[in-house]
Design an enzyme around this catalytic site. Structure first.
Site, PDB file in Angstrom:
ATOM      1  N   GLY A 116      -2.194  11.575 -13.408  1.00 17.72           N
ATOM      2  CA  GLY A 116      -3.105  11.533 -14.327  1.00 17.72           C
ATOM      3  C   GLY A 116      -3.562  12.696 -14.973  1.00 17.72           C
ATOM      4  O   GLY A 116      -2.891  13.669 -14.635  1.00 17.72           O
ATOM      5  N   CYS A 117      -4.169  12.684 -16.100  1.00 14.94           N
ATOM      6  CA  CYS A 117      -4.349  14.208 -16.726  1.00 14.94           C
ATOM      7  C   CYS A 117      -5.114  14.951 -16.074  1.00 14.94           C
ATOM      8  O   CYS A 117      -5.440  16.052 -15.852  1.00 14.94           O
ATOM      9  CB  CYS A 117      -4.812  14.006 -18.296  1.00 14.94           C
ATOM     10  SG  CYS A 117      -4.921  15.488 -19.384  1.00 14.94           S
ATOM     11  N   GLN A 118      -6.271  14.176 -15.228  1.00 11.51           N
ATOM     12  CA  GLN A 118      -7.365  14.748 -14.615  1.00 11.51           C
ATOM     13  C   GLN A 118      -7.173  14.846 -13.161  1.00 11.51           C
ATOM     14  O   GLN A 118      -7.589  15.869 -12.408  1.00 11.51           O
ATOM     15  CB  GLN A 118      -8.636  14.153 -14.838  1.00 11.51           C
ATOM     16  CG  GLN A 118      -9.114  14.092 -16.390  1.00 11.51           C
ATOM     17  CD  GLN A 118      -9.589  15.613 -16.801  1.00 11.51           C
ATOM     18  OE1 GLN A 118     -10.051  16.455 -15.927  1.00 11.51           O
ATOM     19  NE2 GLN A 118      -9.607  15.721 -18.155  1.00 11.51           N
TER      20      GLN A 118
END
Ligand SMILES: Cc1ncc(COP(=O)(O)O)c(C=O)c1O
Lengths: 406, 140
Positions: free
Chosen positions: B50-52
């Site tokens: 995920g990006c986060q």
């Protein structure tokens, strides 16, 4: 003149919103800023009063609309102190402006083995377009390294800027760290070898006064949406002599003089680089944003934001186990940090529940995160409408979360 | 207990929290307690970037039932993973494929599983289903 913060806050309708039942504390301004009512009104007015396609109609509204669009160009020209308004090309934003230069300057001037120099703290939008040119043309991308404080190391810059270097492209201010780079020094160094310099001003124009003639940069790019203007509009400033020599970026209407199947001649600057119907409601909105910023005065803005930055740095420093990333002597109002080993996503999620908007993650600067050997940071970035009270809320919020993580 | 009874149980547990802060304190607690993801599974092919936050997910079929294991570098993400595992692990592929994960919305965590959250959880849920589909096909 000092800042009337109550007045300023009342100019931004979104600041009255609540998030999860709490008053909005918006500290993600480096990602995008909010819009004052005058900008929203200016954009609405285009559609309500004089919407028409520009540069081509003989009818009244088309003339009014064309005039408004070109007036906005004049405002950008004055804002950057460009010599000519035709040195201002409207783009969708910083990213498109950099891609335009990478493409058009690259097409005309870059060949196998030529070097483009960036820095270790660039946003991906000033890295990837050059990597595409590495693939397409076999150029070589180099970068100026940084030190632990997030400042450029210029000791070996004479080796990095050399006879093979064809372009230097660097951020004026780092979006992830806030570092203000010594661009004037780098520009004059590059110019001694006749090398042009592009400055990514996405994080600068909203914080400091920019004078492209005094800087003597060859290209300067920025986005409207980080300057209290609409999304989808930005600008490329380029020196006339470079823009004239560069190949067009995209082909289409507006950018041509005559078209036939035997051959086409291009329009003059700036239209050569503005294929298709431009975003004239965006440009008008951007013009209104520039007027708004000018009315407050960038000097006042810089001074107020510096106060906020100092206050926030001091207050945040009281949090146990906080680590700051980017402690350059010259900094804009951006603070990147981690607290203990709390994951940025966890902290950001909890702050959001308290109505506090911060940015978490790699900030589109993964090489920079690799340098610090971290997956990301929490970033608070301040704008003209933020207050010390909001800084206190941030600090209290972080303390609450830190307790929970024990 | 059936899958749906476990879902109901979680919904009841969450109903006792008056404040969002208590809810997240609980997620952090069960996130911290989630164990069992072996290092040998920590592979590129089991990683959802995920990006986060990052999520690892792995599954095995034991006696016709799927054992899920998962991990994340973010604790809140890990807490939600713990709930998903509690509901889905130890069930047959058919049970999993026929279940609607209704508890997520009922306990107010739908936000975290929406496509706009780049935390890897939505992809993880898809991956859990894909495992069920694959194991079902293998069983014939
Ligand atoms: C330094 C810097 N450069 C470029 C960009 C890209 O700007 P935009 O997405 O508006 O094109 C940003 C925005 O985050 C930035 O901070």
């Amino acid at each position: 003149m000092s800042i009337n913060i109550e007045q300023i806050r009342s100019d931004f309708p979104i600041l009255k919103e609540t998030v999860h039942g709490k008053p909005l504390v918006y500290l993600d301004n480096a990602a995008t800023t909010h819009k004052p009512q005058v900008v929203i009104d200016a954009v609405s007015e285009v559609y309500e009063k004089y919407n028409s396609n520009i540069h081509r109609g003989v009818h009244h509204l088309s003339n009014v609309c064309t005039q408004a669009h070109e007036d906005a160009r004049g405002k950008v020209q004055q804002f950057l102190n460009a010599k000519h308004s035709h040195e201002v090309v409207f783009t969708r934003g910083t990213t498109e402006a950099i891609n335009l230069v990478a493409h058009s300057f690259g097409e005309t001037f870059l060949n196998q083995g030529d070097e483009v120099l960036v820095t270790q703290l660039e946003h991906h939008s000033n890295i990837v377009p050059w990597q595409l040119l590495e693939k397409r043309k076999g150029i070589v991308l180099k970068y100026i390294p940084i030190n632990e404080s997030g400042e450029l190391i210029l000791d070996n810059v004479d080796e990095l800027i050399n006879a093979k270097t064809k372009l230097v492209s660097l951020a004026h201010i780092s979006n992830a760290l806030g570092t203000i780079n010594p661009i004037k020094e780098i520009i004059s160094k590059a110019h001694t070898l006749g090398i042009p310099v592009m400055v990514d001003g996405a994080q600068a124009v909203q914080h400091v006064e920019v004078d492209v003639q005094a800087l003597d940069c060859d290209f300067y790019v920025f986005s409207g949406h980080k300057l209290y203007g609409p999304t989808g509009i930005g600008a490329l400033y380029g020196k006339e002599e470079w823009l004239n020599k560069m190949e067009p970026y995209q082909g289409g209407g507006e950018m041509i003089k005559t078209v036939s199947f035997e051959g086409t001649s291009y329009n003059e600057l700036p239209f050569k680089f503005e294929a298709g119907t431009p975003d004239f409601s965006g440009s008008v909105g951007l013009g209104a944003a520039i007027d708004y910023v000018n009315a407050i005065g960038l000097d006042n803005i810089a001074q107020y934001e510096q106060e906020l930055l100092d206050y926030a740095t001091e207050r945040l420093s009281t949090i146990p186990n906080i680590r700051f990333f980017g402690t350059a002597k010259q900094k804009a109002s951006v603070i990147s940090f981690l607290v203990g080993d709390i994951h940025p996503f966890d902290l950001g999620t909890m702050l959001d529940k308290m109505g506090i908007a911060v940015r978490t993650g790699h900030h589109c600067a993964q090489p920079l995160m690799q340098f610090f050997n971290i997956p990301g940071t929490i970033r608070a970035s301040f704008a003209i409408y933020n207050t010390k009270d909001e800084v206190d809320k941030l600090v209290d919020g972080i303390s609450r979360v830190a307790q929970l993580f024990g | 207990m059936t899958i749906n009874e476990v879902q109901e149980e979680i919904v009841e547990e969450f109903a006792s929290f008056d404040e969002w802060m208590d809810k997240y304190a609980y997620l952090i607690e069960i996130g911290n307690d989630l164990e069992g993801f072996k290092d040998e599974w920590r592979l590129e092919q089991n990683l959802i970037e995920g990006c986060q936050s990052k999520v690892w997910v792995y599954a095995e079929l034991v006696d016709g039932k799927i054992n899920y294991s998962a991990d994340s570098d973010a604790i809140i993400t890990k807490g939600i993973i713990a709930l998903l595992i509690r509901v889905l692990s130890g069930r047959t592929p058919d049970e999993i494929l026929n279940t609607e994960l209704s508890f997520v919305e009922k306990v107010g965590l739908k936000d975290h599983l929406s496509p706009t959250r780049s935390n890897g959880l939505l992809s993880m849920m898809k991956q859990m289903r894909l495992y069920a589909v694959a194991f079902k096909a293998k069983q014939g």
